[in-house]
Scaffold this active site. Sequence first.
Site, PDB file in Angstrom:
ATOM      1  N   PRO A  73      37.417  12.979  51.799  1.00  0.00           N
ATOM      2  CA  PRO A  73      36.681  12.307  50.747  1.00  0.00           C
ATOM      3  C   PRO A  73      37.280  11.731  49.480  1.00  0.00           C
ATOM      4  CG  PRO A  73      35.606  13.963  51.881  1.00  0.00           C
ATOM      5  CD  PRO A  73      37.037  14.210  52.180  1.00  0.00           C
ATOM      6  N   CYS A  74      36.981  10.618  48.977  1.00  0.00           N
ATOM      7  CA  CYS A  74      37.602   9.870  48.011  1.00  0.00           C
ATOM      8  C   CYS A  74      36.914   9.849  46.556  1.00  0.00           C
ATOM      9  CB  CYS A  74      37.879   8.555  48.233  1.00  0.00           C
ATOM     10  SG  CYS A  74      36.864   7.576  48.452  1.00  0.00           S
ATOM     11  N   GLN A  75      35.683  10.479  46.475  1.00  0.00           N
ATOM     12  CA  GLN A  75      34.761   9.994  45.556  1.00  0.00           C
ATOM     13  C   GLN A  75      35.269  10.636  44.155  1.00  0.00           C
ATOM     14  OE1 GLN A  75      33.603  11.306  48.353  1.00  0.00           O
ATOM     15  NE2 GLN A  75      31.753  10.488  49.248  1.00  0.00           N
ATOM     16  N   PHE A  77      38.352  10.916  43.456  1.00  0.00           N
ATOM     17  CA  PHE A  77      39.649  10.192  42.960  1.00  0.00           C
ATOM     18  C   PHE A  77      39.157   8.533  42.791  1.00  0.00           C
ATOM     19  CE2 PHE A  77      41.378  13.015  46.389  1.00  0.00           C
ATOM     20  CZ  PHE A  77      41.833  14.054  45.456  1.00  0.00           C
TER      21      PHE A  77
END
Length: 176
Positions: A73-75, A77
Amino acid sequence: MNVLSCFDGMGCTRIALDRLGISVNNYYAAEIDKYAMQIAAKNYPDIQHVGDITKLNASDFEEPIDLIIGGSPCQGFSFAGKQLNFDDPRSKLFFEFVWLYYELKPKYFLLENVRMKQECQDVISKYLGVKPIAINSGLVSAQNRHRLYWTNLPFDKLPEDKGIMLQDVLLDDATE
């Protein structure tokens, strides 16, 4: 090849492996979204859903894993978000990927994520032992998405720009 796809979603890694002509013996999917899992199972009934990545151990796999792949999950970053980085519980899931990588010792790995602050890139690079490769999906699709890839797969050069535009991928009915 035995594959563990972390954060598998609807099985797009399996689709990519098929399109590349890579034979898959066992495909394990770590995913918790029930709707994504339903789509993956419909397209590939042989997918072995192994559930929540935070609950996996090497002993959960009967065969050695050859490839571990995922896009954590990238939220935390993303420059579009609050940039909580590793303080975001979703972004901390990266460490679950790393833990499984160390425990399973696969021949190959690939981790994908968004563009992020250099300090976060450096942390990920330290754990995986390689620097990321930056690729814009716009080279091979109608979508402009800059992504970072950490991998030990052989890599020579960026993909060729296919010049694909949105109108190239729209259905004929959608344009009328």
